[in-house]
Design a protein around this motif. Structure first.
Motif, PDB file in Angstrom:
ATOM      1  N   ARG A 266       0.821  -1.216   0.000  1.00 56.19           N
ATOM      2  CA  ARG A 266       0.000   0.000   0.000  1.00 56.19           C
ATOM      3  C   ARG A 266       0.853   1.265   0.000  1.00 56.19           C
ATOM      4  N   PHE A 267       2.156   1.114   0.238  1.00 58.60           N
ATOM      5  CA  PHE A 267       3.052   2.260   0.205  1.00 58.60           C
ATOM      6  C   PHE A 267       3.797   2.383  -1.117  1.00 58.60           C
ATOM      7  N   PHE A 268       4.067   1.268  -1.778  1.00 58.88           N
ATOM      8  CA  PHE A 268       4.884   1.283  -2.982  1.00 58.88           C
ATOM      9  C   PHE A 268       4.031   1.057  -4.227  1.00 58.88           C
ATOM     10  N   ASP A 269       4.117   1.999  -5.165  1.00 60.73           N
ATOM     11  CA  ASP A 269       3.397   1.869  -6.436  1.00 60.73           C
ATOM     12  C   ASP A 269       4.173   1.012  -7.425  1.00 60.73           C
ATOM     13  N   ILE A 270       5.504   1.065  -7.326  1.00 57.41           N
ATOM     14  CA  ILE A 270       6.394   0.328  -8.231  1.00 57.41           C
ATOM     15  C   ILE A 270       7.495  -0.314  -7.408  1.00 57.41           C
ATOM     16  N   GLU A 271       7.906  -1.506  -7.796  1.00 58.70           N
ATOM     17  CA  GLU A 271       9.056  -2.151  -7.177  1.00 58.70           C
ATOM     18  C   GLU A 271      10.052  -2.548  -8.264  1.00 58.70           C
ATOM     19  N   TYR A 272      11.312  -2.283  -7.983  1.00 56.79           N
ATOM     20  CA  TYR A 272      12.357  -2.653  -8.935  1.00 56.79           C
ATOM     21  C   TYR A 272      13.489  -3.306  -8.158  1.00 56.79           C
ATOM     22  N   ASN A 273      13.826  -4.519  -8.546  1.00 59.02           N
ATOM     23  CA  ASN A 273      14.924  -5.236  -7.909  1.00 59.02           C
ATOM     24  C   ASN A 273      16.226  -4.896  -8.634  1.00 59.02           C
ATOM     25  N   LEU A 274      17.107  -4.198  -7.937  1.00 56.09           N
ATOM     26  CA  LEU A 274      18.388  -3.844  -8.545  1.00 56.09           C
ATOM     27  C   LEU A 274      19.174  -5.125  -8.807  1.00 56.09           C
ATOM     28  N   PRO A 275      19.477  -5.413 -10.072  1.00 53.06           N
ATOM     29  CA  PRO A 275      20.176  -6.667 -10.385  1.00 53.06           C
ATOM     30  C   PRO A 275      21.519  -6.782  -9.662  1.00 53.06           C
ATOM     31  N   LEU A 276      21.812  -7.976  -9.202  1.00 53.62           N
ATOM     32  CA  LEU A 276      23.085  -8.218  -8.535  1.00 53.62           C
ATOM     33  C   LEU A 276      24.222  -8.194  -9.558  1.00 53.62           C
ATOM     34  N   PRO A 277      25.377  -7.686  -9.174  1.00 51.95           N
ATOM     35  CA  PRO A 277      26.520  -7.705 -10.089  1.00 51.95           C
ATOM     36  C   PRO A 277      27.026  -9.124 -10.281  1.00 51.95           C
ATOM     37  N   GLU A 278      27.673  -9.336 -11.392  1.00 47.17           N
ATOM     38  CA  GLU A 278      28.311 -10.627 -11.639  1.00 47.17           C
ATOM     39  C   GLU A 278      29.397 -10.826 -10.574  1.00 47.17           C
ATOM     40  N   ILE A 279      29.492 -12.023 -10.024  1.00 41.80           N
ATOM     41  CA  ILE A 279      30.300 -12.264  -8.829  1.00 41.80           C
ATOM     42  C   ILE A 279      31.770 -11.896  -9.024  1.00 41.80           C
ATOM     43  N   LYS A 280      32.372 -12.236 -10.159  1.00 39.50           N
ATOM     44  CA  LYS A 280      33.774 -11.902 -10.388  1.00 39.50           C
ATOM     45  C   LYS A 280      33.958 -10.390 -10.481  1.00 39.50           C
ATOM     46  N   GLN A 281      32.993  -9.744 -11.131  1.00 44.18           N
ATOM     47  CA  GLN A 281      33.035  -8.294 -11.270  1.00 44.18           C
ATOM     48  C   GLN A 281      32.948  -7.624  -9.905  1.00 44.18           C
ATOM     49  N   PHE A 282      32.074  -8.151  -9.035  1.00 45.54           N
ATOM     50  CA  PHE A 282      31.897  -7.580  -7.708  1.00 45.54           C
ATOM     51  C   PHE A 282      33.153  -7.781  -6.847  1.00 45.54           C
ATOM     52  N   CYS A 283      33.728  -8.972  -6.912  1.00 47.36           N
ATOM     53  CA  CYS A 283      34.952  -9.246  -6.143  1.00 47.36           C
ATOM     54  C   CYS A 283      36.089  -8.329  -6.589  1.00 47.36           C
ATOM     55  N   LYS A 284      36.217  -8.114  -7.874  1.00 48.11           N
ATOM     56  CA  LYS A 284      37.250  -7.220  -8.396  1.00 48.11           C
ATOM     57  C   LYS A 284      37.036  -5.806  -7.872  1.00 48.11           C
ATOM     58  N   PHE A 285      35.781  -5.390  -7.852  1.00 49.84           N
ATOM     59  CA  PHE A 285      35.451  -4.059  -7.349  1.00 49.84           C
ATOM     60  C   PHE A 285      35.858  -3.907  -5.882  1.00 49.84           C
ATOM     61  N   VAL A 286      35.552  -4.922  -5.057  1.00 51.21           N
ATOM     62  CA  VAL A 286      35.877  -4.861  -3.634  1.00 51.21           C
ATOM     63  C   VAL A 286      37.388  -4.837  -3.434  1.00 51.21           C
ATOM     64  N   TYR A 287      38.108  -5.686  -4.163  1.00 48.89           N
ATOM     65  CA  TYR A 287      39.570  -5.727  -4.054  1.00 48.89           C
ATOM     66  C   TYR A 287      40.192  -4.372  -4.411  1.00 48.89           C
ATOM     67  N   GLU A 288      39.703  -3.780  -5.504  1.00 51.91           N
ATOM     68  CA  GLU A 288      40.257  -2.497  -5.935  1.00 51.91           C
ATOM     69  C   GLU A 288      39.908  -1.396  -4.952  1.00 51.91           C
ATOM     70  N   ARG A 289      38.698  -1.434  -4.418  1.00 53.31           N
ATOM     71  CA  ARG A 289      38.268  -0.396  -3.479  1.00 53.31           C
ATOM     72  C   ARG A 289      39.083  -0.428  -2.196  1.00 53.31           C
ATOM     73  N   GLU A 290      39.356  -1.625  -1.723  1.00 53.12           N
ATOM     74  CA  GLU A 290      40.091  -1.773  -0.465  1.00 53.12           C
ATOM     75  C   GLU A 290      41.589  -1.879  -0.665  1.00 53.12           C
ATOM     76  N   LYS A 291      42.027  -1.778  -1.944  1.00 52.46           N
ATOM     77  CA  LYS A 291      43.450  -1.876  -2.260  1.00 52.46           C
ATOM     78  C   LYS A 291      44.049  -3.187  -1.745  1.00 52.46           C
ATOM     79  N   VAL A 292      43.291  -4.259  -1.954  1.00 51.50           N
ATOM     80  CA  VAL A 292      43.751  -5.586  -1.565  1.00 51.50           C
ATOM     81  C   VAL A 292      44.088  -6.348  -2.848  1.00 51.50           C
ATOM     82  N   CYS A 293      45.236  -6.941  -2.900  1.00 54.10           N
ATOM     83  CA  CYS A 293      45.658  -7.706  -4.083  1.00 54.10           C
ATOM     84  C   CYS A 293      45.393  -9.180  -3.861  1.00 54.10           C
ATOM     85  N   PRO A 294      44.475  -9.766  -4.645  1.00 52.89           N
ATOM     86  CA  PRO A 294      44.192 -11.193  -4.481  1.00 52.89           C
ATOM     87  C   PRO A 294      45.364 -12.041  -4.900  1.00 52.89           C
ATOM     88  N   ARG A 295      45.511 -13.160  -4.229  1.00 50.80           N
ATOM     89  CA  ARG A 295      46.606 -14.067  -4.562  1.00 50.80           C
ATOM     90  C   ARG A 295      46.070 -15.330  -5.237  1.00 50.80           C
TER      91      ARG A 295
END
Length: 268
Positions: free
Chosen positions: A239-268
């Motif tokens: 009754r509060f929301f007229d529209i709902e949109y599910n923000l698609p999840l990022p592709e897992i490898k893409q998301f992990c790369k983003f986190v590593y780069e953001r935190e300046k962590v180099c994966p081994r």
């Protein structure tokens, strides 16, 4: 390693330039919904915690501003120490007018007595304490609720009228867009009241609310507010929301790369 990640820079000329999750196409889709919609609406932008909703809405906000929309952003979690969510919403409306207080005064003076009682401090900054006394006298006592019903209803209609006029005068034939973030992290009573305020006072043409939430956690807020696990939260929130949109999840490898780069962590 930073324990509190910082937000990426959002260039005005290209808001999604630093979006590592390539979400600009979703902003274009959602903007087309706004462009084609008639009247106002409230959208639930749904996504799990930690999936980048806040970064997305801040970039989308700048994207809309570049397209000529007037927008406002409220982090509800940072504001839930207040007693009434209306203060945050009116405060952001005030920011659109800058130092010109004439327009917002008309909106404030149209507030029903039941609302004035909750936001006296905010109002006094704009129209003074004497004017508050006048506003309270303008309406009948709460002991005469039945008699004052028509006055309250008329005041609400006047408030909406003044708000619509404000948008028409200040938003260049486009809707005013509010981004409400982190509502699902708020204390339950504040989260539910925020939704109630939007529904009852701001359901008018040319005002749009984009509420960025994890609906599962917001459902828990509803249960906590009413002290029951038996509530049909899907039906309640509908009754509060007229529209709902599910923000698609990022592709897992893409998301992990983003986190590593953001935190300046180099994966081994």
């Amino acid at each position: 390693m930073k324990l509190r990640p910082s937000f990426p820079e959002i260039p005005i000329d290209n808001p999604f330039a630093n979006c590592k999750l390539e979400r600009e196409p979703f902003a274009k889709i959602l903007t087309s919904v706004i462009d084609s919609a008639e009247g106002g609406f409230t959208m639930a932008l749904n996504g799990s915690w930690g999936t980048g909703k806040t970064t997305f809405v801040r970039m989308w906000q700048k994207y809309l501003e570049k397209a000529g929309y007037k927008t406002a952003y409220i982090n509800a979690w940072e504001m839930d120490f207040m007693t009434d969510p209306l203060v945050s919403i009116l405060g952001e409306i005030c920011s659109i007018t800058g130092k010109d207080k004439k327009a917002i005064k008309k909106i404030i003076k149209a507030l029903p007595k039941s609302i004035v009682l909750g936001v006296e401090g905010f109002i006094s900054n704009y129209i003074g304490s004497k004017a508050i006394t006048h506003l309270l006298k303008k309406h009948k006592s709460f002991d005469e609720d039945i008699i004052s019903y028509c006055n309250q209803k008329e005041a609400l209609e006047q408030f909406r009228y003044e708000l619509q006029k404000f948008i028409a005068d200040n938003c260049e034939n486009k809707p005013l867009i509010f981004f409400i973030d982190e509502l699902d992290r708020c204390r339950p009573d504040y989260a539910v009241e925020f939704l109630e305020r939007i529904k009852h006072f701001f359901s008018i043409d040319n005002i749009i609310f984009i509420i960025s939430v994890d609906k599962n956690h917001l459902a828990e807020c509803v249960k906590g507010r009413y002290g029951s696990t038996d509530i049909d939260t899907d039906e309640y929130l509908r009754r509060f929301f007229d529209i709902e949109y599910n923000l698609p999840l990022p592709e897992i490898k893409q998301f992990c790369k983003f986190v590593y780069e953001r935190e300046k962590v180099c994966p081994r």
